[in-house]
Write an enzyme that holds these catalytic residues in place. Structure first.
Site, PDB file in Angstrom:
ATOM      1  NE  ARG A 171      33.932  55.538  13.509  1.00 14.04           N
ATOM      2  CZ  ARG A 171      33.298  55.324  12.364  1.00 14.04           C
ATOM      3  NH1 ARG A 171      32.002  55.066  12.360  1.00 14.04           N
ATOM      4  NH2 ARG A 171      33.940  55.385  11.228  1.00 14.04           N
ATOM      5  CE  LYS A 185      43.586  54.940  34.670  1.00  9.71           C
ATOM      6  NZ  LYS A 185      44.827  54.941  35.463  1.00  9.71           N
ATOM      7  CD  GLU A 233      46.061  47.190  42.324  1.00  8.37           C
ATOM      8  OE1 GLU A 233      46.245  48.319  42.828  1.00  8.37           O
ATOM      9  OE2 GLU A 233      46.456  46.872  41.181  1.00  8.37           O
ATOM     10  CE  LYS A 286      39.728  52.406  39.763  1.00  3.60           C
ATOM     11  NZ  LYS A 286      40.463  51.404  39.032  1.00  3.60           N
ATOM     12  CD  GLU A 325      46.065  58.303  35.814  1.00  2.00           C
ATOM     13  OE1 GLU A 325      45.384  57.292  36.046  1.00  2.00           O
ATOM     14  OE2 GLU A 325      47.241  58.263  35.473  1.00  2.00           O
ATOM     15  NE  ARG A 385      41.245  56.225  37.090  1.00  2.00           N
ATOM     16  CZ  ARG A 385      40.321  55.621  36.391  1.00  2.00           C
ATOM     17  NH1 ARG A 385      39.383  56.333  35.802  1.00  2.00           N
ATOM     18  NH2 ARG A 385      40.307  54.306  36.280  1.00  2.00           N
ATOM     19  CG  ASN A 439      48.897  54.542  38.320  1.00  2.00           C
ATOM     20  OD1 ASN A 439      48.952  53.350  38.076  1.00  2.00           O
ATOM     21  ND2 ASN A 439      48.306  55.408  37.528  1.00  2.00           N
ATOM     22  CG  HIS A 446      50.045  50.779  39.774  1.00  4.36           C
ATOM     23  ND1 HIS A 446      49.806  50.758  41.121  1.00  4.36           N
ATOM     24  CD2 HIS A 446      49.031  50.042  39.208  1.00  4.36           C
ATOM     25  CE1 HIS A 446      48.697  50.068  41.359  1.00  4.36           C
ATOM     26  NE2 HIS A 446      48.213  49.613  40.227  1.00  4.36           N
ATOM     27  CG  HIS A 451      52.567  49.387  35.160  1.00  5.45           C
ATOM     28  ND1 HIS A 451      51.838  50.518  34.866  1.00  5.45           N
ATOM     29  CD2 HIS A 451      51.670  48.504  35.649  1.00  5.45           C
ATOM     30  CE1 HIS A 451      50.560  50.324  35.176  1.00  5.45           C
ATOM     31  NE2 HIS A 451      50.438  49.109  35.652  1.00  5.45           N
ATOM     32  CG  HIS A 480      48.686  44.323  38.034  1.00  5.91           C
ATOM     33  ND1 HIS A 480      49.439  45.282  37.404  1.00  5.91           N
ATOM     34  CD2 HIS A 480      47.769  45.002  38.789  1.00  5.91           C
ATOM     35  CE1 HIS A 480      48.995  46.487  37.746  1.00  5.91           C
ATOM     36  NE2 HIS A 480      47.984  46.342  38.581  1.00  5.91           N
TER      37      HIS A 480
HETATM   38  P1  NAD Z   1      43.785  37.768  35.850  1.00  2.23           P
HETATM   39  O1  NAD Z   1      42.715  38.376  35.105  1.00  2.23           O
HETATM   40  O2  NAD Z   1      44.933  37.160  35.095  1.00  2.23           O
HETATM   41  O3  NAD Z   1      43.172  36.652  36.818  1.00  2.23           O
HETATM   42  C1  NAD Z   1      44.032  35.929  37.654  1.00  2.23           C
HETATM   43  C2  NAD Z   1      43.864  34.419  37.468  1.00  2.23           C
HETATM   44  O4  NAD Z   1      42.705  33.983  38.165  1.00  2.23           O
HETATM   45  C3  NAD Z   1      43.699  33.961  36.034  1.00  2.23           C
HETATM   46  O5  NAD Z   1      44.358  32.738  35.849  1.00  2.23           O
HETATM   47  C4  NAD Z   1      42.178  33.782  35.927  1.00  2.23           C
HETATM   48  O6  NAD Z   1      41.814  32.880  34.905  1.00  2.23           O
HETATM   49  C5  NAD Z   1      41.865  33.229  37.281  1.00  2.23           C
HETATM   50  N1  NAD Z   1      40.515  33.428  37.774  1.00  2.23           N
HETATM   51  C6  NAD Z   1      39.732  34.516  37.619  1.00  2.23           C
HETATM   52  N2  NAD Z   1      38.648  34.401  38.371  1.00  2.23           N
HETATM   53  C7  NAD Z   1      38.713  33.218  38.994  1.00  2.23           C
HETATM   54  C8  NAD Z   1      37.890  32.540  39.921  1.00  2.23           C
HETATM   55  N3  NAD Z   1      36.796  33.102  40.414  1.00  2.23           N
HETATM   56  N4  NAD Z   1      38.255  31.309  40.328  1.00  2.23           N
HETATM   57  C9  NAD Z   1      39.414  30.743  39.871  1.00  2.23           C
HETATM   58  N5  NAD Z   1      40.255  31.354  39.035  1.00  2.23           N
HETATM   59  C10 NAD Z   1      39.900  32.579  38.604  1.00  2.23           C
HETATM   60  O7  NAD Z   1      44.471  38.783  36.883  1.00  2.23           O
HETATM   61  P2  NAD Z   1      43.847  39.925  37.808  1.00  2.23           P
HETATM   62  O8  NAD Z   1      44.766  40.009  38.958  1.00  2.23           O
HETATM   63  O9  NAD Z   1      42.408  39.736  38.031  1.00  2.23           O
HETATM   64  O10 NAD Z   1      44.000  41.235  36.921  1.00  2.23           O
HETATM   65  C11 NAD Z   1      45.261  41.727  36.551  1.00  2.23           C
HETATM   66  C12 NAD Z   1      45.099  42.656  35.392  1.00  2.23           C
HETATM   67  O11 NAD Z   1      44.274  43.751  35.760  1.00  2.23           O
HETATM   68  C13 NAD Z   1      46.392  43.251  34.892  1.00  2.23           C
HETATM   69  O12 NAD Z   1      46.473  43.154  33.496  1.00  2.23           O
HETATM   70  C14 NAD Z   1      46.323  44.685  35.324  1.00  2.23           C
HETATM   71  O13 NAD Z   1      47.038  45.534  34.474  1.00  2.23           O
HETATM   72  C15 NAD Z   1      44.844  44.945  35.260  1.00  2.23           C
HETATM   73  N6  NAD Z   1      44.393  46.056  36.080  1.00  2.23           N
HETATM   74  C16 NAD Z   1      43.593  46.987  35.488  1.00  2.23           C
HETATM   75  C17 NAD Z   1      43.102  48.044  36.226  1.00  2.23           C
HETATM   76  C18 NAD Z   1      42.151  49.017  35.602  1.00  2.23           C
HETATM   77  O14 NAD Z   1      41.858  50.044  36.217  1.00  2.23           O
HETATM   78  N7  NAD Z   1      41.631  48.745  34.427  1.00  2.23           N
HETATM   79  C19 NAD Z   1      43.428  48.156  37.587  1.00  2.23           C
HETATM   80  C20 NAD Z   1      44.237  47.196  38.148  1.00  2.23           C
HETATM   81  C21 NAD Z   1      44.719  46.142  37.391  1.00  2.23           C
HETATM   82  N1  GLY Z   2      44.192  51.258  38.679  1.00 10.52           N
HETATM   83  C1  GLY Z   2      44.402  52.654  38.522  1.00 10.52           C
HETATM   84  C2  GLY Z   2      43.211  53.393  38.009  1.00 10.52           C
HETATM   85  O1  GLY Z   2      42.176  52.830  37.766  1.00 10.52           O
HETATM   86  O2  GLY Z   2      43.287  54.562  37.825  1.00 10.52           O
END
Ligand code: NAD
Ligand code: GLY
Length: 360
Positions: free
Chosen positions: A122, A144, A186, A228, A238, A242, A246, A249, A253, A266
């Site tokens: 939980r 998120k 972003e 942010k 949101e 917030r 997006n 997005h 998405h 992404h």
């Molecule tokens: P990711 O986590 O897939 O990382 C990208 C690549 O880089 C992967 O292959 C990873 O293994 C590699 N990597 C990571 N750090 C590294 C480093 N220092 N050196 C070498 N390689 C490295 O992708 P991302 O772009 O970081 O994140 C995308 C995800 O984030 C999506 O799923 C998206 O939906 C999510 N997201 C979430 C929010 C939120 O608010 N929670 C906001 C934006 C995006």
């Molecule tokens: N990436 C959008 C949010 O965090 O709200």
């Protein structure tokens, strides 16, 4: 250590965002959050060999016993089955409610480990240690957490704020160029929705960012996190503004879901989606066409796609119809009124959207 610390102001759940080089080696940044003395380090197969030992040394230096959970790499792994493996490893290690989950990696690890932390027993505490530009400017901040569903991106998730974000900018040295560019999507988003001077700074400095100039990256990460943090503090769950975060997005998405998770990064999908949102805003007469072209030019210079894949209008509408911002079956879009000012639009005429999508 040259470090900057920002705060996400959420009352009793406020937390720091530490930004700077070499931070994963600083046990003192982890220590205030590890009074329980137990941590689960969640990372992936790519990041573990690069940075997990250093983080484990920092955890040990502040007196915490830790164990490591390593998931396979890739957006396609941000799914229920991988999450279930993480629960299994937490249970096998007898993690309890005071065990702190430490998410080390990009947004995939952060979102999945964060959701594991939100739901295991939980809810257990967690720390974000983002290692991609995208995660340092966006996904690690704001609470998120989610996994994807085959029918929709981030459809299964929870709000769960971290105890701290420790963004070691030195880890970006090993990030592939394509991933760095994805993070810039972003960063551009923040300028486009909220801050024209930042957008203009990006127009002047995008080449330095792509060349990994440390000073430029530190500024871009800091300004992105400031924007942010400000928006999250106003609207954690949101209910309103917030959603501006997006921009691009809803289209992005849809691209990720239809093309298969991981086919488009992404950030790449968001980049093409932002250009679509700007073009739609211009076609609706809200944004000067010259501003839409300016956004497109910056996205292109960041090394990002400006054109979405060729998809059937029905496929677009079906995927966009499941977006979390929608209400009463109507698609909510983030549109631009000018560079630096965005609006949440709940009443885009269906015909206008269909016409726009069929003109792609
Ligand atoms: P990711 O986590 O897939 O990382 C990208 C690549 O880089 C992967 O292959 C990873 O293994 C590699 N990597 C990571 N750090 C590294 C480093 N220092 N050196 C070498 N390689 C490295 O992708 P991302 O772009 O970081 O994140 C995308 C995800 O984030 C999506 O799923 C998206 O939906 C999510 N997201 C979430 C929010 C939120 O608010 N929670 C906001 C934006 C995006
Ligand atoms: N990436 C959008 C949010 O965090 O709200």
């Amino acid at each position: 250590m040259s470090m900057r610390t920002l705060a996400v102001g959420l009352g009793a759940r406020s937390y720091p965002i530490h930004i700077g080089p070499g931070l994963i080696a600083e046990g003192s940044l982890f220590a205030p959050h590890l009074e329980s003395g137990r941590a689960a380090l969640v990372t992936n197969e790519t990041v573990a060999p690069l940075y997990a030992d250093t983080v484990e040394r920092s955890l040990a230096a502040c007196g915490a016993r830790s164990f490591r959970i390593v998931i396979p790499d890739g957006e396609a792994e941000k799914r229920w089955e991988t999450l279930d493996r993480v629960y299994g490893e937490l249970l096998r290690a007898k993690a309890d409610r005071r065990t702190v989950v430490v998410a080390l990696g990009g947004g995939v690890v952060g979102d999945l480990a964060g959701f594991a932390a939100a739901t295991y027993q939980r809810g257990v505490p967690f720390i974000q240690v983002p290692t991609t530009l995208l995660a340092q400017v966006d996904s690690s901040v704001g609470g998120k957490t989610a996994v994807n569903h085959p029918l929709g991106k981030n459809m299964i998730g929870a709000f769960h704020q971290p105890l701290a974000v420790i963004a070691d900018t030195g880890t970006l040295d090993t990030l592939p160029d394509r991933e760095l560019a994805a993070g810039l999507a972003e960063v551009i988003k923040y300028g486009a929705i909220r801050d024209l001077p930042f957008f203009e700074w990006l127009e002047s400095n995008v080449d330095r960012l792509r060349a990994r100039d440390a000073e430029a990256l530190a500024y871009a990460i800091g300004r992105s996190c400031e924007i942010k943090a400000e928006i999250v503090a106003i609207d954690e769950r949101e209910a309103g503004p917030r959603a501006l975060l997006n921009l691009g997005h809803t289209f992005g998405h849809a691209i990720e879901t239809i093309e298969g998770y991981g086919a488009w990064l992404h950030g790449e999908a968001v980049a093409a989606g932002m250009v679509m949102a700007a073009r739609l805003s211009a076609s609706l007469g809200r944004l000067p066409m010259a501003d839409a072209q300016r956004l497109e030019a910056l996205v292109r210079r960041a090394g990002l796609p400006v054109q979405p894949p060729a998809l059937a209008v029905d496929a677009w509408l079906d995927a966009m119809g499941r977006d979390k911002k929608n209400e009463s079956g109507r698609i909510t879009l983030i549109l631009l009124d000018r560079l630096g000012a965005a609006t949440i639009e709940k009443n885009t005429p269906a015909g206008a959207l269909e016409g726009f999508l069929s003109g792609r």
